[in-house]
Enzyme design. Structure first.
Site, PDB file in Angstrom:
ATOM      1  CD  GLU A 250      -2.589  -1.167   2.661  1.00 21.84           C
ATOM      2  OE1 GLU A 250      -2.330  -0.329   3.541  1.00 21.84           O
ATOM      3  OE2 GLU A 250      -3.423  -2.065   2.790  1.00 21.84           O
ATOM      4  CE  LYS A 252       5.821   4.532   6.557  1.00 24.47           C
ATOM      5  NZ  LYS A 252       5.533   5.902   6.952  1.00 24.47           N
ATOM      6  NE  ARG A 257      -1.870   3.519  13.213  1.00 16.58           N
ATOM      7  CZ  ARG A 257      -1.142   2.408  13.138  1.00 16.58           C
ATOM      8  NH1 ARG A 257       0.171   2.480  13.060  1.00 16.58           N
ATOM      9  NH2 ARG A 257      -1.714   1.238  13.148  1.00 16.58           N
ATOM     10  CD  GLU A 302      -0.555   8.467   8.121  1.00 12.37           C
ATOM     11  OE1 GLU A 302      -0.954   7.570   8.901  1.00 12.37           O
ATOM     12  OE2 GLU A 302       0.523   9.052   8.277  1.00 12.37           O
ATOM     13  NE  ARG A 419       8.654  -0.617  16.112  1.00 11.16           N
ATOM     14  CZ  ARG A 419       8.129   0.438  15.487  1.00 11.16           C
ATOM     15  NH1 ARG A 419       7.840   0.386  14.211  1.00 11.16           N
ATOM     16  NH2 ARG A 419       7.892   1.546  16.145  1.00 11.16           N
TER      17      ARG A 419
HETATM   18  P1  ATP Z   1       6.329   3.712  13.714  1.00 10.91           P
HETATM   19  O1  ATP Z   1       4.928   4.231  13.627  1.00 10.91           O
HETATM   20  O2  ATP Z   1       6.502   2.447  12.958  1.00 10.91           O
HETATM   21  O3  ATP Z   1       6.908   3.719  15.074  1.00 10.91           O
HETATM   22  P2  ATP Z   1       7.051   6.181  12.642  1.00 10.91           P
HETATM   23  O4  ATP Z   1       6.188   6.883  13.588  1.00 10.91           O
HETATM   24  O5  ATP Z   1       8.397   6.748  12.324  1.00 10.91           O
HETATM   25  O6  ATP Z   1       7.271   4.679  12.991  1.00 10.91           O
HETATM   26  P3  ATP Z   1       6.687   5.417  10.048  1.00 10.91           P
HETATM   27  O7  ATP Z   1       7.968   4.711  10.092  1.00 10.91           O
HETATM   28  O8  ATP Z   1       6.672   6.537   9.100  1.00 10.91           O
HETATM   29  O9  ATP Z   1       6.217   6.025  11.368  1.00 10.91           O
HETATM   30  O10 ATP Z   1       5.577   4.307   9.672  1.00 10.91           O
HETATM   31  C1  ATP Z   1       4.416   3.956  10.310  1.00 10.91           C
HETATM   32  C2  ATP Z   1       3.243   4.892  10.054  1.00 10.91           C
HETATM   33  O11 ATP Z   1       2.913   5.026   8.664  1.00 10.91           O
HETATM   34  C3  ATP Z   1       1.947   4.390  10.624  1.00 10.91           C
HETATM   35  O12 ATP Z   1       1.875   4.584  12.005  1.00 10.91           O
HETATM   36  C4  ATP Z   1       0.901   5.175   9.863  1.00 10.91           C
HETATM   37  O13 ATP Z   1       0.668   6.396  10.529  1.00 10.91           O
HETATM   38  C5  ATP Z   1       1.582   5.502   8.550  1.00 10.91           C
HETATM   39  N1  ATP Z   1       0.933   4.915   7.354  1.00 10.91           N
HETATM   40  C6  ATP Z   1       0.769   5.558   6.186  1.00 10.91           C
HETATM   41  N2  ATP Z   1       0.182   4.781   5.265  1.00 10.91           N
HETATM   42  C7  ATP Z   1      -0.061   3.596   5.855  1.00 10.91           C
HETATM   43  C8  ATP Z   1      -0.643   2.376   5.402  1.00 10.91           C
HETATM   44  N3  ATP Z   1      -1.098   2.219   4.162  1.00 10.91           N
HETATM   45  N4  ATP Z   1      -0.714   1.366   6.294  1.00 10.91           N
HETATM   46  C9  ATP Z   1      -0.257   1.499   7.561  1.00 10.91           C
HETATM   47  N5  ATP Z   1       0.300   2.628   8.039  1.00 10.91           N
HETATM   48  C10 ATP Z   1       0.410   3.680   7.204  1.00 10.91           C
END
Ligand code: ATP
Length: 586
Positions: A250, A252, A257, A302, A419
């Site tokens: 998907e 990102k 969130r 998101e 995680r």
């Molecule tokens: P994490 O949330 O893994 O601790 P982080 O806050 O640095 O790390 P990212 O590494 O950028 O965030 O990746 C996770 C986040 O990506 C998710 O918490 C969500 O908010 C976002 N996200 C965006 N698109 C999606 C998607 N299609 N599925 C799941 N999450 C998504």
């Protein structure tokens, strides 16, 4: 139960740093208390009255607490303040003064846990005019009946400085031992906690109904589910191997969130940290209310800032406009959002967290009535690395941070609060290693200082954009020049010196000297990066960003064989940036 029993446990817990001992003291306390009090005791040991998502804090300022201590102890605020300066801990100071008082008087009715909890609750809930006086008298009343140790902990609780060091996991261990039948049952309790974010409710259920009650624990609209998180990998091959050769990949999205709970007409939004952020997104609330086709549902999306005119996605920072109490209506108009939905966890009585992802994904498509402002996250089913790679590049071009690759196996449940490898993120880093050299046009310079006084110190370089017939800046270079070069360059350049920026040069930077685009030099950079100050490929990869070369170095080659229009083109710079994205470590 008397509150002194809690204070006694706190004293013991505070005196140890060993988690096992802490747990033992907690278990003793839990075992001794009536089951209807367990919930309150659990909140109190964490310095709270409710789970965080309820958003009620006791929040008494230290100054007000100090006044209450003065009232209860009979000592002056000044004297207490002076001691506080020495101890730095109002709890400790309170204990001292209440001790002095205790020696001269008898304290009256012993405090019960129930009374302490209820009084703190009243304090937390009193708002509006007159509330300060009310809080003061309620707190002073409690303190007057407290023994010195109790008073210390009450003061620490109301000022938000209890900090016993009892983490959520320690409480779960304690509950597992006290009511679950052993520490090994923590795993079940943890699951219950992860889907409810409410330690008090978990405690109440396990204390009253044992593990059986916990097994029946279901997600409930209104109670936030702790978010599932992703692991990371940096190649399509590794990702597919890890996910068994197939995944749903998907977009990102780069936003905030949001976990949305729809309960009839009522909609509540929680952040990744499970704070209630409903007020920040009245538009999001409307989209959920009108376009989630279920009476009750929990979905995750998101929230992405989009351009009000073009609908294009904007970077995460734009959502900062929503972080305010007033003026939300205006922020909504100027900074609209789109919700890209990527999870459904509950629909009309059905807990979907146990279902594998393909089933949840199907449900998601059914339950969302897509519009411009609420859409299911774009996805593909990938079974080979090339497909995944192509999709990755497409999403990055579309302004995404990369992709989320999700397991489609039978065990691909929603792992609340964990995680794990069921979700793998493959992220674009904004920097990538640069191996090739580029030929760039010198369009401006800064005067040299120190050793370089009298000549130029730094040169502004541009790539050529044949479509618009302009030169777009990509970097500033100051290294790699020998003394001979520094002499030669003014000779070469001064013929082209002009008093202002050349009309075919697109630059956001200010220079001491400008040149007509004509001299081309060869540069090697260490990496390429997105940059808001360089104009090459502006808005192509990302809104409000160009592509720049970092740590550039002159190779010693003057490309006198090249006219300015033969320099590396903007298109080539973009290509280099993209092709090197593949090597990134996401
Ligand atoms: P994490 O949330 O893994 O601790 P982080 O806050 O640095 O790390 P990212 O590494 O950028 O965030 O990746 C996770 C986040 O990506 C998710 O918490 C969500 O908010 C976002 N996200 C965006 N698109 C999606 C998607 N299609 N599925 C799941 N999450 C998504």
């Amino acid at each position: 139960m008397k509150y002194s029993r809690i204070a006694e446990a706190y004293e013991k817990i505070e005196a140890t740093t060993k988690r096992l001992e802490m747990t033992d003291y907690l278990v003793e306390l839990l075992n001794e208390s009536r089951t209807d009090l367990i919930e309150k005791i659990v909140y109190l040991t964490q310095g709270k009255l409710y789970p965080d998502f309820v958003g009620i804090e006791i929040g008494i300022a230290e100054k007000l607490a100090l006044r209450a201590v003065a009232k209860a102890s009979g000592y002056s605020e000044k004297a207490i303040e002076k001691d506080l300066q020495k101890t730095g801990d109002l709890g400790e100071t309170t204990q001292k003064f209440m001790n002095k008082k205790a020696q001269s008087t008898f304290f009256s009715t012993p405090l019960t846990v129930q009374r302490v909890y209820e009084t703190l609750d009243k304090i937390a809930n009193s708002t509006g005019s007159g509330s300060v006086d009310l809080k003061l008298s309620l707190l002073a009343g409690l303190l007057s009946d407290a023994n010195p140790s109790e008073a210390k902990y009450i003061v620490r609780t109301v000022t938000g400085s209890l900090r016993l060091g009892i983490a959520d996991m320690t409480v779960l261990d304690g509950l597992a031992i006290a009511f679950g039948g052993g520490k090994e049952t923590r795993i079940q309790l943890e699951r219950a906690y992860n889907i409810s974010s409410d330690l008090g409710r978990v405690a109440k259920v396990v204390a009253n109904q044992g593990l059986e009650g916990i097994e029946k624990f279901k997600v409930m609209p209104g109670e936030p589910i702790r978010p599932m998180l992703a692991e990371r990998l940096s190649s399509s091959e590794d990702i597919l191997e890890k996910l068994g050769g197939k995944c749903i990949a998907e977009y990102k999205y780069d936003g905030e969130r949001v976990q949305a709970h729809k309960m009839g007409d009522k909609v509540v939004l929680f952040s990744r940290r499970l704070e209630n952020i409903t007020e920040q997104y009245p538009d999001g609330v409307e989209y959920i209310r009108n376009h989630v086709k279920a009476k009750e549902a929990i979905i995750e999306a998101e929230a992405v800032a989009v351009d009000a005119q073009t609908g294009e996605m904007k970077p995460f920072q734009e959502l900062m406009h929503r972080r305010r109490k007033y003026g939300i209506q205006q922020a909504m108009q100027e900074h609209p959002i789109t919700l890209f939905v990527f999870e459904v966890l509950y629909v009309d009585g059905n807990d979907l967290t146990y279902e594998p992802y393909p089933i949840r994904h199907e449900q998601l498509k059914h339950v969302i009535d897509e519009t411009k402002h609420i859409q299911v996250a774009q996805s593909i089913v990938a079974t080979n690395p090339e497909q995944l790679e192509q999709f990755f590049e497409k999403t990055v071009e579309g302004g995404s941070e990369g992709i989320m690759c999700k397991s489609t196996n039978d065990d691909s449940v929603y792992q609340a609060g964990a995680r794990g490898w069921l979700w793998i993120k493959y992220k674009r880093d904004y920097r990538t290693e640069m191996t090739d050299t580029v030929d760039l046009v010198v369009v401006g310079a800064l005067h040299g200082r120190g050793k370089r006084a009298g000549t130029y110190g730094t040169f502004l370089l541009a790539a050529y954009n044949p479509d618009e017939d302009i030169f777009e800046t990509v970097t500033k270079v100051g290294t790699g020049f020998t003394d001979a070069d520094l002499q030669k360059l003014p000779e070469l350049l001064n013929k082209h010196r002009i008093s202002h920026k050349h009309s075919r040069v697109n630059s956001m930077l200010d220079m001491d000297v400008w040149f007509e685009p004509s001299v081309v030099i060869e540069i090697r950079g260490a990496e390429m990066t997105l940059s808001p100050v360089h104009t090459c490929a502006m808005n192509v990869i990302r809104e409000d960003s160009g592509v720049a070369i970092r740590f550039p170095r002159f190779t010693g080659k003057y490309r006198i064989d090249k006219a300015a229009e033969d320099a590396t083109t903007t298109e080539e710079v973009i290509e280099m940036y993209r092709s090197q994205l593949k090597k990134i470590d996401g």
